[in-house]
Design a protein around this motif. Structure first.
Motif, PDB file in Angstrom:
ATOM      1  N   SER A   1       2.278   4.983   7.329  1.00 31.62           N
ATOM      2  CA  SER A   1       3.293   4.363   6.476  1.00 31.62           C
ATOM      3  C   SER A   1       3.220   5.010   5.101  1.00 31.62           C
ATOM      4  O   SER A   1       2.216   5.645   4.750  1.00 31.62           O
ATOM      5  N   GLY A   2       4.273   4.836   4.325  1.00 33.92           N
ATOM      6  CA  GLY A   2       4.318   5.419   2.985  1.00 33.92           C
ATOM      7  C   GLY A   2       3.144   4.989   2.124  1.00 33.92           C
ATOM      8  O   GLY A   2       2.507   5.821   1.479  1.00 33.92           O
ATOM      9  N   VAL A   3       2.820   3.692   2.132  1.00 35.53           N
ATOM     10  CA  VAL A   3       1.748   3.254   1.239  1.00 35.53           C
ATOM     11  C   VAL A   3       0.375   3.709   1.724  1.00 35.53           C
ATOM     12  O   VAL A   3      -0.496   4.023   0.911  1.00 35.53           O
ATOM     13  N   ASN A   4       0.150   3.741   3.034  1.00 35.85           N
ATOM     14  CA  ASN A   4      -1.153   4.231   3.503  1.00 35.85           C
ATOM     15  C   ASN A   4      -1.374   5.682   3.091  1.00 35.85           C
ATOM     16  O   ASN A   4      -2.480   6.085   2.777  1.00 35.85           O
ATOM     17  N   GLU A   5      -0.296   6.464   3.135  1.00 35.23           N
ATOM     18  CA  GLU A   5      -0.412   7.852   2.663  1.00 35.23           C
ATOM     19  C   GLU A   5      -0.651   7.863   1.155  1.00 35.23           C
ATOM     20  O   GLU A   5      -1.447   8.639   0.645  1.00 35.23           O
ATOM     21  N   ALA A   6       0.058   6.958   0.490  1.00 37.17           N
ATOM     22  CA  ALA A   6      -0.002   6.945  -0.970  1.00 37.17           C
ATOM     23  C   ALA A   6      -1.368   6.463  -1.463  1.00 37.17           C
ATOM     24  O   ALA A   6      -1.835   6.900  -2.516  1.00 37.17           O
ATOM     25  N   LEU A   7      -2.000   5.578  -0.696  1.00 28.37           N
ATOM     26  CA  LEU A   7      -3.298   5.044  -1.128  1.00 28.37           C
ATOM     27  C   LEU A   7      -4.383   6.106  -1.116  1.00 28.37           C
ATOM     28  O   LEU A   7      -5.313   6.073  -1.904  1.00 28.37           O
ATOM     29  N   GLN A   8      -4.253   7.071  -0.187  1.00 28.20           N
ATOM     30  CA  GLN A   8      -5.294   8.100  -0.105  1.00 28.20           C
ATOM     31  C   GLN A   8      -5.288   9.002  -1.341  1.00 28.20           C
ATOM     32  O   GLN A   8      -6.246   9.696  -1.620  1.00 28.20           O
ATOM     33  N   ARG A   9      -4.182   8.963  -2.076  1.00 26.74           N
ATOM     34  CA  ARG A   9      -4.110   9.827  -3.256  1.00 26.74           C
ATOM     35  C   ARG A   9      -4.871   9.233  -4.430  1.00 26.74           C
ATOM     36  O   ARG A   9      -5.134   9.910  -5.404  1.00 26.74           O
ATOM     37  N   TYR A  10      -5.207   7.941  -4.316  1.00 26.90           N
ATOM     38  CA  TYR A  10      -5.828   7.285  -5.475  1.00 26.90           C
ATOM     39  C   TYR A  10      -7.307   7.623  -5.572  1.00 26.90           C
ATOM     40  O   TYR A  10      -8.083   7.405  -4.641  1.00 26.90           O
ATOM     41  N   ASN A  11      -7.669   8.193  -6.700  1.00 31.53           N
ATOM     42  CA  ASN A  11      -9.075   8.489  -6.971  1.00 31.53           C
ATOM     43  C   ASN A  11      -9.200   8.401  -8.490  1.00 31.53           C
ATOM     44  O   ASN A  11      -8.620   9.211  -9.206  1.00 31.53           O
TER      45      ASN A  11
ATOM     46  N   PRO B   1      -0.771  -1.716  -5.554  1.00 34.57           N
ATOM     47  CA  PRO B   1      -0.603  -1.061  -6.867  1.00 34.57           C
ATOM     48  C   PRO B   1      -1.335   0.273  -6.985  1.00 34.57           C
ATOM     49  O   PRO B   1      -1.062   1.040  -7.908  1.00 34.57           O
ATOM     50  N   LYS B   2      -2.237   0.550  -6.060  1.00 31.10           N
ATOM     51  CA  LYS B   2      -2.940   1.840  -6.136  1.00 31.10           C
ATOM     52  C   LYS B   2      -2.272   2.905  -5.257  1.00 31.10           C
ATOM     53  O   LYS B   2      -2.789   4.009  -5.091  1.00 31.10           O
ATOM     54  N   ALA B   3      -1.160   2.550  -4.681  1.00 33.58           N
ATOM     55  CA  ALA B   3      -0.433   3.523  -3.860  1.00 33.58           C
ATOM     56  C   ALA B   3       0.331   4.467  -4.782  1.00 33.58           C
ATOM     57  O   ALA B   3       1.122   4.019  -5.607  1.00 33.58           O
ATOM     58  N   LEU B   4       0.051   5.753  -4.644  1.00 29.96           N
ATOM     59  CA  LEU B   4       0.674   6.724  -5.548  1.00 29.96           C
ATOM     60  C   LEU B   4       1.678   7.594  -4.792  1.00 29.96           C
ATOM     61  O   LEU B   4       1.350   8.159  -3.760  1.00 29.96           O
ATOM     62  N   PRO B   5       2.902   7.709  -5.319  1.00 25.87           N
ATOM     63  CA  PRO B   5       3.889   8.547  -4.625  1.00 25.87           C
ATOM     64  C   PRO B   5       3.500  10.019  -4.698  1.00 25.87           C
ATOM     65  O   PRO B   5       2.847  10.447  -5.654  1.00 25.87           O
TER      66      PRO B   5
ATOM     67  N   LEU C   1       0.129   7.730 -11.133  1.00 29.15           N
ATOM     68  CA  LEU C   1       0.360   6.409 -11.741  1.00 29.15           C
ATOM     69  C   LEU C   1       1.580   6.446 -12.656  1.00 29.15           C
ATOM     70  O   LEU C   1       2.363   5.498 -12.709  1.00 29.15           O
ATOM     71  N   ALA C   2       1.721   7.585 -13.366  1.00 25.12           N
ATOM     72  CA  ALA C   2       2.904   7.736 -14.229  1.00 25.12           C
ATOM     73  C   ALA C   2       4.164   7.791 -13.369  1.00 25.12           C
ATOM     74  O   ALA C   2       5.176   7.133 -13.671  1.00 25.12           O
TER      75      ALA C   2
END
Lengths: 524, 330
Positions: free
Chosen positions: A420-430, A177-181, A440-441
Motif C-alpha cells: 500500500s502507499g503508506v507501507n511504502e511511505a513508512l519505510q522511507r522514514y529514518n 504521520p511518519k509515512a513519507l511520499p 516531511l516537507a
C-alpha cells in the motif's frame, strides 16, 4: 551415382554424430539429476519435512516491465522467505525496453505473471489476464480486499485484473504521520555551498542565484544535471503541478495538465535555467539513466535533479571522493503541491498463459497481506527491522538506502508487488536521514483528488489515440520551450504547443475526461 | 518387368509434347539443384509472402487484443489511417527527413565504394593493399548499437574526444552540439554510414574489376594511356554493369538508407527529443506508433505507404536504366 552414394553416406554419418551428441548430453543431464536426487535423498534422511515442501514449490515466470528494475533474479533472503511462506518461486525476466510488453501481448507469448506500471489497460483484458475476482471466488474465498481498492482498479467491464501498489486513502495517510511520499528531491554539493558561504535557499529565486554563483566561480562545472526520466520533476512539485500527464481540475472540469495556470511559470523557469547556462542541452539526449549519476559522482555537477543524498553519499565515500551531497529539504515555493490522485502505480497481472492460477492468486494474497507487504518491503521482522510502536514506523537494522544491500537481500522491490502507499511511505522514514527531512516537507504539499486520478483513457479508443498523439507531440515540442532563445519565444512556443494539442483533438479529449471525472466524483 | 517400364515410359512420351518432355527431363536431371532452389523459394514464401496478409490491418479498425484472427474479422475503415497520417502535424517533417537523409546517403555513399575499389586496385604494394582493405571493411561488422554508443561518448560536448580535439586545435571555441542540435544530424548520419559501409561495398566493385581482362590495360599502356585514362576508359566502363545493378538495388532500398541501409538504426539510436526535428523518419515514427503505442493498424498504413514508394522507385530506376544504359536488373 557413386557421388550420390558418397554424399548420402556423409549425410547419414553427420546425422549419427549429431544424434550421438544429443543423447550424450541427455545422458549428462540425467546423470546430473540422478546425483541431485541422491544428495537430496541423503537430506531426506535428516529433514524429511523440508524435502516435502521443496517438492511443492511452484515455479512461475514473471515479466517485470521496467527496464531499470534493480533485482534481476529471485535471490536473496527475502525472496527465499517469500518462497518459504507461499511455495512460489519466481523466474524473473526484466524488460529490455518499453516495447517488449506490447509485443508480448500481441504475440500471445506472455509469461505466467506480468508486473507493470504501463499498458495497464491493455493487460486488463479478459483475453490477456484473469479477472482477480474470478480467481478469488474459485480458489481463495477468504482473500478480502477493501472496497476502495477494488473500486479504483475496476475496469469498465466490471472486473478488476490487479490491485495496484502505492495506493492509500487520505485517511490512511493521516493515520500514519511518519509515512513519507516518494517525492522527487534535489541535492547540492555541500562543499561548494560552504565555499559560497552557505547562501540562503528558501525559494526558487535563491536557487537561481546559487546556480549563478556556481557558474561564475566554477565555469567548468555543470550547475544542474537531471536524471533523464525526471527532468524538471522536482521543480514541478515546487510549482504545484501534476507530474507530467493526465488531467487537472480547472473550475470543476477535467482539463489537460498543460493548461494548469502554473505550467507556463514552470516552463519559463526551466527556460531561464537553460538560457543562463545552468543546465545542459545535452541532458535531453541522455539515453542511460546513469549518465546524470556519473556527472555527480565524478564531481562535474553541482546540483542533481532527482538526487537522493542518502544514496549518493555512500557511493561517493566508496569512490574516495572528498565531497558530499546535501539534500534540499524545503519546498521552495508557496505554490508547491503533490497530487495524490489515482489508483496506484504498478500492478501484478495473472495472465491467461499462467500454468498455475491457483498458486498465483495465493501468492498474490500473501503479497497483499500486511505480513507479505512488510516482508517484501522491509525484510524479516526482528532480524532486519523492528516496529517502533510509539511513533508507528519500522526501524531498519540495515542500510536501507544501499542499493548493493537491497540487491543482496532482495529487499524493498518485491514488496512493491502488493504494497500500500503508506507501507511504502513508512519505510522511507529514518529520523537521521536527509531524505526524511525532505519527505516531511513534501508531506505538507500532498493534495488528494482520487476521482481525478481515475480518469485515464482506455486502449484502442479514440480518446487514447488523441492522448497518445498529444503526448508524443509534447515530448518533442516541449523542448522548444525549454530551449527558447528568449522569454518571449518561450511564451510563444507554449502557446504553439497548446494550439498543436488543440489541433490534435484536445477539446474532444477534455470533454470525455470531464464526463468521466463527474462520474467518478459521485463515488467519493 | 523391364519391358513394362519401357512401355510405360513410351506411353508417357507419347502423351507429352516434345518441349515439355525435354524440360521435365532437365528438371529430373537437375533435381538436387532444384531442391536447393525450392528450399529458398519456400523460405521466401513463408517469411516474405505469407505475412503479407497483415497489410489488411492498414485498412481496418484493428486492435492487437483480437490477435491474428482479428486481421480478418475487424471492421473495414478504408483509407482512414492513411488520411490520418497525411494530415498529421509532423507529416511534412517526417517525410522531408526520410527523403533528405536517403537522398544524401545515395549521393554521397554510392560513389564512395566505387572510388575506394578503384583506389585499392591502383595500389601496387600488395601487403598495404590487403591491410587497407581489411581496415576499411571492418566497421561493417560492428553493430549500430555499439557504433552509436561510441559516437555518444566521442561526440559529447562536455568530455567528448572530438570536441576536445577541435578545441585543442583551435578550430572551434565552444563545443559543437553534435548530438543535441538538429543541424548536425543529417551530416552525422551520412558520414557515419559511409565510414561503416564503404569498405564493405568496395569488395563487390573490386571483384568486378578483377574480372577485367589485364591485356586491355597492357594495350592501353602501350598506346600511351596514363593511369587516369586507364581508369576512365577501361576500369569504369568495365564495371558499368555492376554499378548499374548496385545502383538499382540502392534506389530500391532508398528509403531504408540505400546501399548503406541503417536509416532506422541511426535515427532510433542517435535520434533524441532534441534533434527529432531532423532525425524522426517514417520508420522510427511507424515503430513508435506501432510498438510503443500499440497502434498496429496505423503503423501498418505508414509502412505500406513507404513500401509503395519503394516499389515505384525500383521499377522506375530499372526502366530508366534500361532506356539509358541498356543495363537492367530485370
Amino acid at each position: 551415382m557413386i557421388k550420390v552414394m558418397k554424399s548420402t553416406w556423409l549425410l547419414a554419418l553427420a546425422l549419427m554424430l549429431l544424434l550421438t551428441a544429443c543423447s550424450a548430453s541427455n545422458n549428462g543431464k540425467q546423470g546430473g539429476q540422478a546425483t541431485n536426487a541422491a544428495s537430496s535423498g541423503t537430506e531426506n534422511d535428516v529433514k524429511p519435512v523440508d524435502d516435502s515442501t521443496e517438492q511443492e514449490i511452484v515455479e512461475l515466470d514473471l515479466f517485470v516491465n521496467m527496464s531499470w528494475w534493480p533485482l534481476k533474479d529471485w535471490s536473496g533472503k527475502i525472496p527465499e522467505e517469500i518462497t518459504k511462506k507461499t511455495g512460489v518461486k519466481l523466474n524473473i525476466q526484466v524488460a529490455a525496453d518499453d516495447k517488449q510488453l506490447p509485443l508480448l501481448i500481441a504475440s500471445g507469448d506472455l509469461p505466467d505473471l506480468v508486473y507493470t506500471a504501463t499498458d495497464l489497460t491493455r493487460m486488463a483484458d479478459p483475453d490477456v489476464s484473469y479477472p482477480l475476482g474470478e480467481l478469488i471466488e474459485k480458489y481463495v474465498p477468504d482473500f478480502k480486499i477493501s472496497q476502495e481498492r477494488i473500486g479504483v482498479n475496476t475496469m469498465p467491464d466490471g472486473n478488476f485484473y490487479t490491485i495496484r501498489n502505492a495506493f492509500s486513502t487520505e485517511q490512511e495517510w493521516i493515520d500514519n504521520p511518519k509515512a513519507l511520499p516518494g517525492a522527487n528531491g534535489m541535492t547540492l554539493r555541500q562543499d561548494i555551498m560552504e565555499e559560497l558561504g552557505n547562501p540562503e535557499l528558501n525559494n526558487l529565486e535563491d536557487l537561481i542565484s546559487i546556480l549563478a554563483s556556481v557558474k561564475a566561480k566554477y565555469p567548468d562545472m555543470v550547475p544542474l544535471v537531471w536524471d533523464k526520466d525526471q527532468i524538471g520533476q522536482n521543480l514541478r512539485i515546487n510549482f504545484g503541478l501534476k507530474k507530467s500527464n493526465g488531467f487537472v481540475d480547472i473550475d470543476g472540469a477535467a482539463r489537460y495538465y498543460l493548461k494548469d495556470e502554473n505550467y507556463l511559470d514552470y516552463y519559463l523557469y526551466m527556460n531561464r535555467l537553460y538560457r543562463e547556462g545552468y543546465m545542459l542541452a545535452e541532458n535531453f539526449t541522455f539515453k542511460d539513466a546513469q549518465q546524470d549519476d556519473q556527472y555527480v559522482l565524478n564531481g562535474q555537477a553541482f546540483a542533481h535533479g532527482a538526487g537522493n543524498a542518502d544514496m549518493t553519499n555512500p557511493q561517493l565515500e566508496e569512490l574516495g571522493k572528498p565531497f558530499k551531497m546535501m539534500q534540499v529539504t524545503k519546498l521552495l515555493s508557496g505554490k508547491a503541491g503533490i497530487p495524490m490522485g489515482g489508483s496506484g502505480w504498478a500492478g501484478m497481472y495473472i495472465t491467461k498463459n499462467n500454468k498455475n492460477p491457483e498458486a498465483a492468486i495465493k501468492f498474490l494474497q500473501y503479497m497483499y497481506s500486511e505480513e507479505g507487504q512488510k516482508l517484501g518491503l522491509y525484510g524479516i521482522e526482528g532480524e532486519d527491522w523492528e516496529w517502533n510502536d510509539a511513533e508507528k514506523y519500522p526501524v531498519m537494522k540495515y542500510d536501507f538506502n544501499n542499493t548493493d544491500i537491497q540487491t543482496q537481500m532482495g529487499a524493498v522491490w518485491w514488496g512493491l508487488i502488493g504494497s500500500s502507499g503508506v507501507n511504502e511511505a513508512l519505510q522511507r522514514y529514518n529520523p537521521d536521514s536527509q531524505m526524511t527531512q525532505w519527505g516531511l516537507a513534501a508531506r505538507e504539499a500532498l493534495e488528494f483528488n482520487p476521482a481525478l486520478g481515475l480518469v485515464s483513457t482506455e486502449p484502442d479508443t479514440e480518446e487514447q489515440t488523441i492522448e497518445a498523439q498529444i503526448r508524443n507531440m509534447v515530448t518533442t515540442e516541449e523542448l522548444k520551450i525549454y530551449m527558447a532563445a528568449s522569454e518571449e519565444e518561450a511564451r510563444a512556443q507554449y502557446e504553439a504547443l497548446l494550439q498543436k494539442a488543440e489541433s490534435l483533438g484536445l477539446a474532444k479529449l477534455e470533454e470525455w475526461a470531464t464526463a468521466k471525472y463527474k462520474e467518478y466524483q459521485k463515488n467519493f | 518387368m523391364e519391358q513394362l517400364t519401357e512401355i510405360n515410359a513410351l506411353e508417357e512420351t507419347k502423351r507429352l509434347p516434345a518441349v515439355k518432355r525435354s524440360i521435365w527431363r532437365e528438371i529430373v536431371k537437375q533435381k538436387y539443384a532444384h531442391m536447393f532452389i525450392l528450399t529458398g523459394m519456400l523460405i521466401v514464401f513463408v517469411f516474405h509472402y505469407l505475412p503479407m496478409f497483415g497489410i489488411l490491418m492498414a485498412f481496418e479498425d484493428y486492435s492487437i487484443s483480437s490477435g491474428i484472427k482479428g486481421i480478418f474479422t475487424s471492421e473495414w475503415v478504408g483509407l482512414k489511417y492513411f488520411k490520418e497520417f497525411v494530415s498529421a502535424y509532423n507529416f511534412n517533417l517526417i517525410v522531408t527527413n526520410t527523403l533528405a537523409i536517403s537522398l544524401l546517403k545515395l549521393l554521397f555513399t554510392f560513389p564512395m565504394p566505387i572510388l575506394l575499389a578503384i583506389m585499392f586496385n591502383e595500389v601496387r604494394h600488395q601487403l598495404f593493399k590487403r591491410f587497407a582493405q581489411t581496415v576499411s571493411y571492418f566497421p561493417h561488422f560492428i553493430s549500430w548499437v555499439v557504433v552509436s554508443g561510441l559516437l555518444v561518448i566521442f561526440l559529447s560536448t562536455n568530455s567528448g574526444i572530438v570536441n576536445d580535439l577541435l578545441k585543442g586545435l583551435g578550430l572551434t571555441e565552444k563545443s559543437l552540439p553534435f548530438l543535441s542540435s538538429p543541424n548536425y544530424f543529417w551530416g552525422l548520419a551520412v558520414t557515419t554510414a559511409m565510414w561503416k559501409e564503404a569498405g564493405w561495398w568496395a569488395i563487390i566493385f573490386l571483384a568486378a574489376i578483377s574480372g577485367l581482362n589485364p591485356s586491355l590495360y597492357d594495350a592501353a599502356e602501350m598506346d600511351g594511356a596514363g593511369r587516369l585514362r586507364r581508369i576512365w576508359h577501361i576500369t569504369l566502363p568495365g564495371i558499368r554493369g555492376t554499378i548499374v545493378v548496385v545502383l538499382i538495388l540502392a534506389v530500391g532500398s532508398l528509403l531504408g538508407g540505400g546501399l548503406v541501409g541503417s536509416n532506422f538504426e541511426q535515427s532510433y539510436l542517435l535520434g533524441n527529443a532534441m534533434n527529432s526535428e531532423r532525425s524522426e523518419i517514417l520508420q522510427t515514427y511507424a515503430f513508435k506508433m506501432g510498438l510503443a503505442q500499440g497502434r498496429y493498424a496505423y503503423a501498418t498504413a505508414i509502412d505500406l505507404l513507404q513500401s509503395i514508394i519503394a516499389i515505384i522507385l525500383v521499377f522506375g530506376s530499372n526502366y530508366l536504366s534500361k532506356k539509358i544504359t541498356k543495363n537492367s536488373l530485370f
